[in-house]
Design a protein around this motif. Structure first.
Motif: not given
Length: 174
Positions: A95-104
């Motif tokens: 989840r953290g990687a997803a948030r960092a790569l695609w915040p929106n």
């Protein structure tokens, strides 16, 4: 080559251990949680409108049953399967990687990571795999069939007392 042979061997080892009496699931992973650093890739999204999106991810190569074996919940998409071999690189990210790569982007399934053009097929919950007291680090998981390091570990989830299984698992390894 050697990578391909290693990947086949790792898959067979996991399958053979999973077939043992008393084993719920078994998986191979390039490095067990809580055992230090390991592979890290700085990466950015390929498909993105975010100019500065970037994640420093710990990378783990795994066989398909890893999340089940470790009790890590899949929150979106799918887990790896035996069809994930080679041609199109795939990845499951935390989840953290997803948030960092695609915040929106709430569901970045199908988007690609720049490292080796991996398509994201799943998102798993964040873990404290780098240390119980350490911050949550973004993780990227790739199939062992895609990247097979020389050193790897075997993770086994047992039904009862795990040490009872140790001799059988050791025999499989040998």
């Amino acid at each position: 080559g050697n990578d391909h042979r290693r990947a086949i061997l790792a898959g067979q080892l996991a399958d053979n251990c999973e077939a043992l009496n008393g084993v719920l699931s078994a998986s191979v992973v390039s490095m067990l949680p809580l055992t230090g650093g390991g592979e890290g890739w700085g990466t950015e999204p390929l498909d993105s409108t975010e100019p500065n999106a970037y994640a420093e991810c710990r990378v783990r190569a795994i066989t398909p049953a890893y999340f089940r074996t470790m009790g890590i919940r899949l929150v979106d998409g799918r887990e790896f399967n035996s069809k994930d071999r080679g041609l199109n690189n795939v990845a499951i990210i935390s989840r953290g990687a997803a948030r960092a790569l695609w915040p929106n982007v709430p569901h970045p399934i199908g988007l690609r990571i720049a490292a080796h053009k991996e398509t994201v097929v799943g998102i798993v919950e964040d873990t404290r795999a780098s240390g119980i007291d350490s911050e949550i680090i973004p993780y990227m998981y790739i199939p062992f069939s895609q990247f097979a390091p020389e050193e790897f570990a075997l993770a086994v989830r047992a039904r009862g007392y795990p040490m009872v299984l140790a001799p059988a698992v050791k025999a499989e390894v040998w």
